[in-house]
Design an enzyme around this catalytic site. Structure first.
Site, mmCIF file in Angstrom:
data_model
loop_
_atom_site.group_PDB
_atom_site.id
_atom_site.type_symbol
_atom_site.label_atom_id
_atom_site.label_comp_id
_atom_site.label_asym_id
_atom_site.label_seq_id
_atom_site.Cartn_x
_atom_site.Cartn_y
_atom_site.Cartn_z
ATOM 1 N N TYR A 58 -104.074 -83.069 44.613
ATOM 2 C CA TYR A 58 -103.537 -83.339 43.287
ATOM 3 C C TYR A 58 -103.192 -82.019 42.596
ATOM 4 C CZ TYR A 58 -105.526 -88.101 43.748
ATOM 5 O OH TYR A 58 -105.848 -89.369 44.162
ATOM 6 N N ARG A 201 -99.191 -97.945 38.199
ATOM 7 C CA ARG A 201 -98.562 -96.791 37.535
ATOM 8 C C ARG A 201 -97.724 -97.231 36.335
ATOM 9 N NH1 ARG A 201 -96.935 -92.079 41.651
ATOM 10 N NH2 ARG A 201 -97.880 -90.902 39.959
#
Length: 282
Positions: A58, A201
């Protein structure tokens, strides 16, 4: 709605972890959002969302650095989850990746270390590496991510493979395929599922069925979607919130109790699978 305690899910080892945690996928990518992201993580811990999920990939390690900056002084309050990428999942690669993650996170141990995805590295090597890291006290538990039924079956046959503590996978109202075979298999083995992208999302939040249920409760569509997951046995979930206000919205999902009418309406709008489906990855 009166505030409830954040529910827990029990790992095979017997340790209870929060059923609702904080994800960091997409964080540490925009310096302009950094202060809000740090404040959000701290507000989440204040609210009982003490499971923090991140990964070495990430923001190229930036998310782990962000977690250290946000919560380094609160390490004892959090259950820290991070992941080794499939590219580093050999015996030596996993050990080296773990050392780098520990440094970025500013801690001496990881509570739950996951294999991010199955790759070319032999799975027995990854399990061997995890076992060694536990022996050294560098990680407390290990698990996997994005494993479908064949990989879960393969893992169980590897020496030491039954020490797995979770399978982190995409699961939400729009991705219910795991309910046919993977979720029942995990439940039978006492293996919790850690659902990521519980709100797809954000793409699912405009669905009229979610809006209808939310309207009856004075809630938001996101709270309805999270409440639906939180009522599932053997399932915990992690979701990203980039501001304290968003954290508070997510936390309020714990207090939302869906009715049979709500659940029937959601099932009609988002049907359960009628046969086996491969795991749908994001």
């Amino acid at each position: 709605m009166s505030q409830r305690t954040v529910p827990t899910v029990t790992l095979p080892s017997g340790e209870a972890i929060p059923a609702l945690g904080q994800g960091t996928w997409g964080m540490a990518e925009d310096p302009a959002r950094r202060d809000d992201e740090i404040a959000a993580l701290r507000a989440g811990v204040d609210a009982g969302l003490t499971l923090i999920d991140t990964a070495e990939v990430y923001a190229d390690g930036g998310a782990e650095n962000l977690v250290r900056e946000a919560l380094g002084d609160r390490r004892e309050e959090v259950f820290l989850v991070t992941k080794v990428s499939s590219a580093h999942a050999t015996v030596t690669g996993t050990a080296d990746a773990c050392a780098r993650s520990l440094e970025r996170l500013g801690t001496d141990r990881i509570d739950l270390y996951l294999l991010h995805q199955r790759g070319d590295a032999p799975l027995p090597e990854t399990v061997e590496a995890f076992t060694s890291l536990i022996t050294q006290g560098l990680i407390r538990h290990w698990g996997v991510s994005n494993f479908d039924v064949p990989e879960v079956v393969e893992l169980a046959a590897i020496p030491g493979g039954t020490a797995v503590e979770t399978d982190q996978i995409p699961y939400n109202l729009t991705r219910r395929g795991i309910e046919w075979d993977l979720l029942p298999r995990c439940r039978a083995a006492g293996l919790p599922v850690m659902a990521y992208s519980p709100l797809e999302r954000g793409r699912m939040l405009g669905h009229p069925a979610l809006a209808g249920v939310a309207g009856r409760h004075g809630a938001t569509p996101g709270q309805v979607a999270l409440a639906w997951l939180l009522r599932q046995a053997g399932v915990c979930t992690v979701t990203r919130a980039s501001t304290p206000a968003h954290v508070r919205e997510n936390r309020a999902a714990v207090d939302l109790v869906l009715t049979e009418e709500d659940l029937a309406e959601l099932d009609k709008a988002f049907p359960a699978p009628d046969g086996p489906r491969p795991l749908e990855l994001l």
